[in-house]
Design a protein around this motif. Structure first.
Motif, PDB file in Angstrom:
ATOM      1  N   ASN A 133       3.975   5.461  -5.515  1.00 44.76           N
ATOM      2  CA  ASN A 133       4.146   5.399  -6.990  1.00 44.76           C
ATOM      3  C   ASN A 133       3.000   6.308  -7.751  1.00 44.76           C
ATOM      4  OD1 ASN A 133       5.168   4.311  -9.449  1.00 44.76           O
ATOM      5  ND2 ASN A 133       3.766   2.493  -9.177  1.00 44.76           N
ATOM      6  N   THR A 175       0.723  -1.272   0.078  1.00 45.80           N
ATOM      7  CA  THR A 175       0.033  -0.078   0.038  1.00 45.80           C
ATOM      8  C   THR A 175       0.832   1.137  -0.236  1.00 45.80           C
ATOM      9  OG1 THR A 175      -1.542  -1.317   1.071  1.00 45.80           O
ATOM     10  CG2 THR A 175      -1.921   1.088   1.091  1.00 45.80           C
ATOM     11  N   THR A 178       2.337   1.668  -3.396  1.00 50.01           N
ATOM     12  CA  THR A 178       1.330   2.226  -4.319  1.00 50.01           C
ATOM     13  C   THR A 178       1.185   3.549  -4.325  1.00 50.01           C
ATOM     14  OG1 THR A 178       0.474  -0.029  -4.403  1.00 50.01           O
ATOM     15  CG2 THR A 178      -1.074   1.761  -5.274  1.00 50.01           C
ATOM     16  N   ASP A 237      10.446   5.253  -4.789  1.00 50.99           N
ATOM     17  CA  ASP A 237      10.220   4.013  -4.195  1.00 50.99           C
ATOM     18  C   ASP A 237      10.848   4.192  -2.753  1.00 50.99           C
ATOM     19  OD1 ASP A 237       9.140   1.542  -3.386  1.00 50.99           O
ATOM     20  OD2 ASP A 237      10.614   0.299  -4.840  1.00 50.99           O
TER      21      ASP A 237
END
Length: 107
Positions: free
Chosen positions: A36, A30, A33, A42
């Motif tokens: 991103n 999560t 994501t 990241d």
């Protein structure tokens, strides 16, 4: 560093509640994501975060408590005899029956 601390705290919570590794994995996914989608770097690939995930995987493994019992030889025999009946004769059933017979001999 903040993500590693969050996951470490989540690991402590998961250990106290008897949760599985999937809770830590889902939290990490999560976070990845969300970062991103926001176009940010990241943060879950950082070595500290990976170390916490690795520790969580070792600590929260199921330890075999959810493992299924292997098929018994009697059940294999019943299944193979059903698959080899003339009314069930297809190439797929023959392949499945052969696989079951070979696998039951190996294990």
């Amino acid at each position: 560093m903040h993500v590693a601390m969050f996951l470490s705290n989540s690991l402590r919570f998961a250990l106290s509640r008897g949760l599985t590794y999937s809770t830590i994995k889902a939290a990490s996914a999560t976070i990845f994501t969300a970062h991103n989608m926001a176009g940010l770097d990241d943060v879950t690939s950082h070595s500290f975060v990976q170390a916490v995930r690795s520790r969580a995987q070792r600590s929260l493994s199921s330890r075999g408590q959810f493992r299924k019992a292997p098929l018994s030889l009697d059940l294999c025999t019943i299944t193979v005899s059903f698959l080899l009946q003339p009314s069930q004769s297809t190439l797929l059933n023959l392949q499945i029956a052969t696989f079951i017979m070979v696998a039951s001999l190996v294990f």
